[in-house]
Design a protein around this motif. Structure first.
Motif, PDB file in Angstrom:
ATOM      1  N   SER A   1       0.855  -1.184   0.000  1.00 56.43           N
ATOM      2  CA  SER A   1       0.000   0.000   0.000  1.00 56.43           C
ATOM      3  C   SER A   1       0.894   1.237   0.000  1.00 56.43           C
ATOM      4  O   SER A   1       2.090   1.143   0.270  1.00 56.43           O
ATOM      5  CB  SER A   1      -0.895  -0.004   1.245  1.00 56.43           C
ATOM      6  OG  SER A   1      -0.109   0.237   2.389  1.00 56.43           O
ATOM      7  N   PRO A   2       0.329   2.411  -0.298  1.00 56.28           N
ATOM      8  CA  PRO A   2       1.135   3.636  -0.258  1.00 56.28           C
ATOM      9  C   PRO A   2       1.811   3.879   1.099  1.00 56.28           C
ATOM     10  O   PRO A   2       2.862   4.496   1.170  1.00 56.28           O
ATOM     11  CB  PRO A   2       0.131   4.731  -0.579  1.00 56.28           C
ATOM     12  CG  PRO A   2      -0.930   4.038  -1.372  1.00 56.28           C
ATOM     13  CD  PRO A   2      -1.011   2.655  -0.797  1.00 56.28           C
ATOM     14  N   SER A   3       1.216   3.364   2.162  1.00 55.76           N
ATOM     15  CA  SER A   3       1.808   3.542   3.484  1.00 55.76           C
ATOM     16  C   SER A   3       2.865   2.482   3.811  1.00 55.76           C
ATOM     17  O   SER A   3       3.437   2.496   4.893  1.00 55.76           O
ATOM     18  CB  SER A   3       0.711   3.513   4.553  1.00 55.76           C
ATOM     19  OG  SER A   3       0.094   2.237   4.582  1.00 55.76           O
ATOM     20  N   GLY A   4       3.097   1.529   2.880  1.00 58.50           N
ATOM     21  CA  GLY A   4       4.128   0.516   3.086  1.00 58.50           C
ATOM     22  C   GLY A   4       3.614  -0.799   3.626  1.00 58.50           C
ATOM     23  O   GLY A   4       4.386  -1.723   3.835  1.00 58.50           O
TER      24      GLY A   4
END
Length: 139
Positions: free
Chosen positions: A50-53
């Protein structure tokens, strides 16, 4: 120079209920499209974040349809530079995986002494003469 090229493929799969089922079908479908011409390409489950890792499953399922991330790995021989190897791998794989998006993830230069006896003896394996990798030992 010899290189190992890793390509990411986004494979659509239909009528699935679980991520595991989608991955199994995507690997089978991809193997069917690549064989027998590219039976030396290794197919593995891809990874997504995800974009948050946060680590995500390799398949996204909606309405019993999935898009599965797979990693395809092949060896390319006798190239001038890594960019040449990535173009050859994309072309060879892309010709067999019509309408499947591909992205080169990594190009790794292969140590020639570790490649085995075929190259040390000067023997050419299938596809090697035109710059495409031959069997990688798992087939």
């Amino acid at each position: 120079m010899n290189c190992r090229v890793v390509v990411e493929a986004a494979v659509p799969v239909y009528d699935v209920e679980t991520t595991d089922e989608a991955v199994r079908i995507a690997i089978s479908k991809t193997g069917g499209m690549l064989n027998p011409d590219l039976n030396y390409v290794e197919i593995e489950m891809g990874s997504r974040q995800s974009p948050s890792g946060e680590e995500l499953p390799p398949a996204f399922i909606a309405a019993d349809e999935a898009l599965v991330a797979l990693e395809l790995e092949m060896d390319v021989f006798n190239v001038d530079r890594p960019e040449h190897a990535s173009r050859i791998a994309r072309k060879e794989i892309g010709q067999r995986l019509r309408n499947i998006p591909l992205k080169v993830l990594d190009v790794i230069e292969i140590n020639e002494e570790a490649d085995g006896e075929n190259e040390a003896d000067g023997e050419v394996t299938d596809g090697e003469a035109d710059g495409v990798g031959g069997p990688t030992g798992n087939g």
